[in-house]
Design a protein around this motif. Structure first.
Motif, PDB file in Angstrom:
ATOM      1  N   ALA A  56       0.826  -1.199   0.000  1.00  0.00           N
ATOM      2  CA  ALA A  56       0.000   0.000   0.000  1.00  0.00           C
ATOM      3  C   ALA A  56       0.866   1.257   0.000  1.00  0.00           C
ATOM      4  N   TYR A  57       1.962   1.219   0.738  1.00  0.00           N
ATOM      5  CA  TYR A  57       2.856   2.380   0.788  1.00  0.00           C
ATOM      6  C   TYR A  57       3.513   2.619  -0.571  1.00  0.00           C
ATOM      7  N   LEU A  58       3.969   1.554  -1.215  1.00  0.00           N
ATOM      8  CA  LEU A  58       4.659   1.700  -2.495  1.00  0.00           C
ATOM      9  C   LEU A  58       3.706   2.051  -3.637  1.00  0.00           C
ATOM     10  N   ASN A  59       2.445   1.742  -3.506  1.00  0.00           N
ATOM     11  CA  ASN A  59       1.482   2.007  -4.576  1.00  0.00           C
ATOM     12  C   ASN A  59       0.628   3.244  -4.330  1.00  0.00           C
ATOM     13  N   ARG A  60       1.134   4.160  -3.531  1.00  0.00           N
ATOM     14  CA  ARG A  60       0.410   5.414  -3.331  1.00  0.00           C
ATOM     15  C   ARG A  60       0.353   6.163  -4.663  1.00  0.00           C
ATOM     16  N   PRO A  61      -0.802   6.714  -5.023  1.00  0.00           N
ATOM     17  CA  PRO A  61      -0.921   7.409  -6.312  1.00  0.00           C
ATOM     18  C   PRO A  61       0.059   8.575  -6.456  1.00  0.00           C
ATOM     19  N   ASP A  62       0.284   9.348  -5.398  1.00  0.00           N
ATOM     20  CA  ASP A  62       1.203  10.482  -5.520  1.00  0.00           C
ATOM     21  C   ASP A  62       2.643  10.010  -5.771  1.00  0.00           C
ATOM     22  N   ARG A  63       3.043   8.907  -5.122  1.00  0.00           N
ATOM     23  CA  ARG A  63       4.386   8.365  -5.337  1.00  0.00           C
ATOM     24  C   ARG A  63       4.527   7.838  -6.764  1.00  0.00           C
ATOM     25  N   LEU A  64       3.516   7.114  -7.241  1.00  0.00           N
ATOM     26  CA  LEU A  64       3.577   6.578  -8.600  1.00  0.00           C
ATOM     27  C   LEU A  64       3.584   7.697  -9.640  1.00  0.00           C
ATOM     28  N   ARG A  65       2.836   8.756  -9.366  1.00  0.00           N
ATOM     29  CA  ARG A  65       2.807   9.897 -10.282  1.00  0.00           C
ATOM     30  C   ARG A  65       4.187  10.548 -10.356  1.00  0.00           C
ATOM     31  N   GLU A  66       4.825  10.711  -9.195  1.00  0.00           N
ATOM     32  CA  GLU A  66       6.172  11.290  -9.172  1.00  0.00           C
ATOM     33  C   GLU A  66       7.165  10.406  -9.924  1.00  0.00           C
ATOM     34  N   LEU A  67       7.085   9.092  -9.721  1.00  0.00           N
ATOM     35  CA  LEU A  67       7.984   8.181 -10.424  1.00  0.00           C
ATOM     36  C   LEU A  67       7.749   8.218 -11.933  1.00  0.00           C
ATOM     37  N   ALA A  68       6.486   8.288 -12.323  1.00  0.00           N
ATOM     38  CA  ALA A  68       6.182   8.362 -13.749  1.00  0.00           C
ATOM     39  C   ALA A  68       6.709   9.665 -14.342  1.00  0.00           C
ATOM     40  N   ASP A  69       6.580  10.766 -13.601  1.00  0.00           N
ATOM     41  CA  ASP A  69       7.097  12.046 -14.098  1.00  0.00           C
ATOM     42  C   ASP A  69       8.618  12.027 -14.198  1.00  0.00           C
ATOM     43  N   LEU A  70       9.290  11.442 -13.199  1.00  0.00           N
ATOM     44  CA  LEU A  70      10.747  11.390 -13.212  1.00  0.00           C
ATOM     45  C   LEU A  70      11.282  10.520 -14.354  1.00  0.00           C
ATOM     46  N   ASN A  71      10.603   9.447 -14.657  1.00  0.00           N
ATOM     47  CA  ASN A  71      11.082   8.487 -15.649  1.00  0.00           C
ATOM     48  C   ASN A  71      10.295   8.543 -16.955  1.00  0.00           C
ATOM     49  N   PHE A  72       9.612   9.638 -17.185  1.00  0.00           N
ATOM     50  CA  PHE A  72       8.737   9.754 -18.350  1.00  0.00           C
ATOM     51  C   PHE A  72       9.511   9.555 -19.650  1.00  0.00           C
ATOM     52  N   GLU A  73      10.605  10.229 -19.792  1.00  0.00           N
ATOM     53  CA  GLU A  73      11.393  10.153 -21.031  1.00  0.00           C
ATOM     54  C   GLU A  73      12.076   8.795 -21.173  1.00  0.00           C
ATOM     55  N   ARG A  74      12.629   8.297 -20.086  1.00  0.00           N
ATOM     56  CA  ARG A  74      13.369   7.036 -20.142  1.00  0.00           C
ATOM     57  C   ARG A  74      12.454   5.856 -20.449  1.00  0.00           C
ATOM     58  N   LEU A  75      11.254   5.872 -19.905  1.00  0.00           N
ATOM     59  CA  LEU A  75      10.318   4.781 -20.128  1.00  0.00           C
ATOM     60  C   LEU A  75       9.561   4.921 -21.446  1.00  0.00           C
ATOM     61  N   GLY A  76       9.549   6.095 -22.009  1.00  0.00           N
ATOM     62  CA  GLY A  76       8.827   6.315 -23.255  1.00  0.00           C
ATOM     63  C   GLY A  76       7.326   6.245 -23.065  1.00  0.00           C
ATOM     64  N   LEU A  77       6.861   6.744 -21.959  1.00  0.00           N
ATOM     65  CA  LEU A  77       5.430   6.706 -21.673  1.00  0.00           C
ATOM     66  C   LEU A  77       4.703   7.755 -22.499  1.00  0.00           C
ATOM     67  N   LEU A  78       3.478   7.404 -22.853  1.00  0.00           N
ATOM     68  CA  LEU A  78       2.639   8.349 -23.582  1.00  0.00           C
ATOM     69  C   LEU A  78       1.443   8.699 -22.718  1.00  0.00           C
ATOM     70  N   PRO A  79       0.974   9.925 -22.811  1.00  0.00           N
ATOM     71  CA  PRO A  79      -0.213  10.274 -22.017  1.00  0.00           C
ATOM     72  C   PRO A  79      -1.441   9.550 -22.566  1.00  0.00           C
ATOM     73  N   LEU A  80      -2.376   9.263 -21.678  1.00  0.00           N
ATOM     74  CA  LEU A  80      -3.617   8.594 -22.085  1.00  0.00           C
ATOM     75  C   LEU A  80      -4.520   9.566 -22.820  1.00  0.00           C
ATOM     76  N   ARG A  81      -5.150   9.042 -23.880  1.00  0.00           N
ATOM     77  CA  ARG A  81      -6.100   9.850 -24.640  1.00  0.00           C
ATOM     78  C   ARG A  81      -7.410   9.104 -24.701  1.00  0.00           C
ATOM     79  N   ALA A  82      -8.489   9.841 -24.916  1.00  0.00           N
ATOM     80  CA  ALA A  82      -9.819   9.234 -24.940  1.00  0.00           C
ATOM     81  C   ALA A  82      -9.967   8.246 -26.082  1.00  0.00           C
ATOM     82  N   GLU A  83      -9.305   8.472 -27.205  1.00  0.00           N
ATOM     83  CA  GLU A  83      -9.471   7.578 -28.349  1.00  0.00           C
ATOM     84  C   GLU A  83      -8.740   6.245 -28.164  1.00  0.00           C
ATOM     85  N   GLN A  84      -7.972   6.108 -27.095  1.00  0.00           N
ATOM     86  CA  GLN A  84      -7.319   4.835 -26.807  1.00  0.00           C
ATOM     87  C   GLN A  84      -8.285   3.829 -26.190  1.00  0.00           C
TER      88      GLN A  84
END
Length: 122
Positions: A56-84
């Protein structure tokens, strides 16, 4: 005759005493094993509670959001869109294959038997 009966009775009493003695120790052994298993179950429940808290501690939404923001470029993540996202009626389900009839039965015979059964019942 009485002495044989007394000897047999004494032997029966000794045999029953030996049996009761053995059952007592078996029972004590089973009680010890049960207590050991209960302790192990309690320790496993404590470990599970700790793991659930860590999860529960590791899966906090704010922590995951920060990790996704920090590693956005390295992971090659794309933002979610409605047409997906799609609708359930757009899913192409596989067709059920027509299975061959291995052992066919004659339906007319079954219908005749049922009709006869219905007629014969008063």
């Amino acid at each position: 005759m009485k002495s044989i009966l007394y000897v047999l009775t004494a032997l029966a009493v000794f045999g029953l005493a030996l049996w009761a003695y053995q059952e007592n120790y078996r029972t004590q052994q089973v009680v010890k094993e049960t207590q050991k298993l209960q302790r192990e179950i309690g320790m496993a429940q404590v470990r599970l509670a700790v793991l659930n808290a860590e999860w529960a501690y590791l899966n906090r939404p704010d922590r995951l959001r920060e990790l996704a923001d920090l590693n956005f470029e390295r992971l090659g993540l794309l933002p979610l869109r409605a047409e997906q996202f799609g609708r359930a009626d757009q899913i192409a389900y596989a067709e059920d294959p027509d299975l061959p009839i291995v052992d066919p039965i004659e339906l007319q015979a079954i219908t005749n038997i049922q009709a006869l059964g219905e007629v014969q019942i008063p």
